[in-house]
Design an enzyme around this catalytic site. Structure first.
Site, PDB file in Angstrom:
ATOM      1  CG  LEU A  41      28.147  34.726 -32.431  1.00 38.84           C
ATOM      2  CD1 LEU A  41      27.943  34.200 -31.008  1.00 38.84           C
ATOM      3  CD2 LEU A  41      29.633  34.973 -32.693  1.00 38.84           C
ATOM      4  N   GLY A  42      27.704  32.106 -36.060  1.00 37.71           N
ATOM      5  CA  GLY A  42      27.151  31.009 -36.878  1.00 37.71           C
ATOM      6  C   GLY A  42      27.781  30.858 -38.250  1.00 37.71           C
ATOM      7  CB  ALA A 271      26.668  28.184 -57.658  1.00 35.06           C
ATOM      8  CG  HIS A 445       6.627  -2.387 -43.090  1.00 31.49           C
ATOM      9  ND1 HIS A 445       7.068  -2.226 -44.386  1.00 31.49           N
ATOM     10  CD2 HIS A 445       5.279  -2.541 -43.148  1.00 31.49           C
ATOM     11  CE1 HIS A 445       6.006  -2.293 -45.196  1.00 31.49           C
ATOM     12  NE2 HIS A 445       4.918  -2.487 -44.475  1.00 31.49           N
TER      13      HIS A 445
END
Ligand code: FAD
Ligand code: NAI
Length: 466
Positions: A41-42, A271, A445
């Site tokens: 799954l996923g 890509a 901070h």
């Protein structure tokens, strides 16, 4: 539950869109099943996307810090030795742990996992693993796959011309890697292998990296990647890839035409984007047509034109991002249950997990200007005490606000932890914040987040530290 059907809700695909929709539907008391063809799954995200890429990005960052001198600069002198098998092992472990986690969540929430690829028979029934399953509502969450480059054959097992899945699994560090596409995948996975020792050349068709992001950010990112040793060939197109044994010859030429050049590589990563998964789903059986980009159109509730059929995630328009898919998963389940599920598509953050990280939410400066008068505040990370102390001087924060109302329209950051910083910007925008609201919010901070406060201060007045 309606006894006419096997389930109240059947989700097709168990990526971040589908598994989240299934779990939410079950939480809301609906009898739910989720069909997934993959062995785990996923979806893309957990198996071959977000998670394994981040496992390698994180590990390679440590290696680079040791090898590139960043650790030595802080008094930690080490000579790193790469054990790629161990690094790849921890990637696999991360995937196994998280995909197994979804299986556990399915059991816990009583979501039935139907193993196999589902195809519609009609609007309320699908065929999955040779069985017919019926449901009152069917959610299409089939995600996306890599867009092929015409004439270039991807062979992940061969390990020479690969897509992102192959690039995650390389068994050795390439000597030379050519990345086709200067988008998110190219820059993240290009960074992994550059850090581990590869010579990386990114070939991008457009004149800048990262289309869709703010132009200042795109230009600054290019400078940073070049400084890190990545070669960028912008405005360049690939005309062919020839593989001989274990090497590839990539022919490129200027996008506008001109003299061609051949780049040699032992790995070529393709890509150039991703496209929706709709093949074999039997959409013709329910009369659902795709738009020109091959996506399924929905209304604001994620309902398609076919009653009872819904769609979410990468398969519908919008950014192809896991958190966008997840939020749509929750919303669609709530809408099916008769609640009001809404996703604000104007406030979806995007993060590139390079080092520094690159993040943005809302409008780019270019888009905001087209919409009307704006004010812009910018603050460099070099002037942020924490970033400077941590030896992370690169980047800036930019806050874009409406000139009349001061309402924040967009926030862009390049910073080591920009992905974490952008969450506060998204939340501020979701609450309709002005730049003044951010400027007068007390920030701890020393944190990188103070740069967001100071950029907001720069919108109408002056920041303190520059
Ligand atoms: P998917 O995750 O693609 O899941 C769809 C699932 O449906 C798949 O498991 C598929 O097997 C299954 N399926 C398809 N058809 C059927 C069928 N007919 N029957 C049954 N099952 C079917 N996004 C981020 O936000 N952050 C990141 O860092 C990030 N990194 C990425 C890195 C890489 C290398 C890649 C490739 C993508 C990355 N993404 C990232 C994008 C992200 O993975 C997707 O946006 C997200 O997975 C989309 O979710 P989805 O549920 O729509 O589809
Ligand atoms: P992308 O759309 O981000 O980038 C593709 C790039 O390739 C663009 O810059 C485009 O101009 C270029 N291109 C297209 N055709 C080309 C050609 N023929 N030659 C050279 N360049 C060309 O797509 P990418 O990187 O493949 O990622 C796919 C999707 O996955 C993205 O939509 C992204 O949202 C998602 N993703 C998200 C991540 C994250 O959130 N961190 C990480 C990885 C992927």
């Amino acid at each position: 539950a309606d006894q006419t059907y096997d389930y109240d809700v059947l989700v097709i695909g168990a990526g971040p869109g589908g598994y989240v929709a299934a779990i939410r539907a079950a939480q809301l008391g609906l009898k739910t099943a989720c069909a997934e063809g993959r062995e785990t799954l996923g979806g893309t995200c957990l198996n071959v996307g977000c998670i394994p890429s981040k496992a390698l990005l994180h590990a390679s960052e440590y290696f680079d810090a040791a090898k590139g001198g960043a650790m030595a600069a802080m008094g930690i002198e080490v000579t790193p030795k790469l054990n790629l098998d161990v690094m790849q092992g921890q990637r696999k472990d991360a995937v196994k742990g998280l995909t197994g986690g979804i299986e556990f969540l399915f059991k816990k929430n009583k979501v039935d996992w139907l193993k196999g690829y589902a195809a519609f028979k009609d609007a309320h029934s699908v065929d999955v693993g040779g069985k017919t399953v019926t449901a009152k509502n069917i959610v299409i969450a089939t995600g996306s796959s890599v867009t092929p480059l015409p004439g270039v054959t991807i062979d992940n097992a061969g390990g020479v011309v690969v897509d992102s899945t192959g690039a995650l699994e390389l068994a050795a560090v390439p000597k030379k890697m050519v990345v086709i596409g200067g988008g998110v995948i190219g820059l993240e996975l290009g960074s992994v292998w550059r850090r581990l020792g590869a010579e990386v050349i990114v070939v991008e068709f457009l004149d800048q990296l990262l289309p869709g992001m703010d132009m200042d950010v795109r230009k600054e990112a290019a400078k940073i990647f070049k400084k890190q040793g990545m070669a960028l060939k912008l405005s360049t197109k690939v005309t062919g890839v020839e593989v001989k044994g274990k090497t590839a010859k990539v022919s490129v030429e200027p996008a506008k035409g001109g003299d061609s050049e051949v780049l040699e590589a032992d790995v070529v990563l393709v890509a150039i984007g991703r496209r929706p998964n709709t093949e074999g789903l039997g959409l013709d059986k329910i009369g659902l047509e795709l738009n020109q980009r091959g996506q399924i159109e929905t209304d604001h509730d994620f309902a398609t034109k076919v009653a009872g059929v819904w769609a979410i995630g990468d398969v519908i328009p919008g950014p192809m991002l896991a958190h966008k898919a997840e939020d749509e998963g929750i919303a669609v389940a709530e809408n099916i249950a008769g609640l009001t599920g809404i996703v604000n598509h104007d406030v979806i953050p995007g993060v590139v997990y390079t080092q520094p990280e690159i993040a943005g939410v809302g409008l780019t400066e270019e888009a905001a200007k087209e919409r009307g008068a704006i004010k812009v505040g910018k603050f460099p990370m070099l002037a942020n005490s924490r970033a400077k102390t941590n030896h992370e001087p690169d980047g800036f924060v930019k806050v874009i606000a409406d000139a009349q109302t001061d309402r924040v329209l967009g926030v862009w950051c390049i910073a080591s932890v920009a992905g974490t910083m952008i969450a506060q910007a998204a939340q501020a925008m979701e609450f309709g914040a002005t730049s003044e609201d951010i400027a007068y919010t007390c920030h701890a901070h020393p944190t990188h987040s103070e740069a967001i406060k100071e950029a907001a201060m720069a919108v109408t007045g002056k920041p303190i530290h520059i």
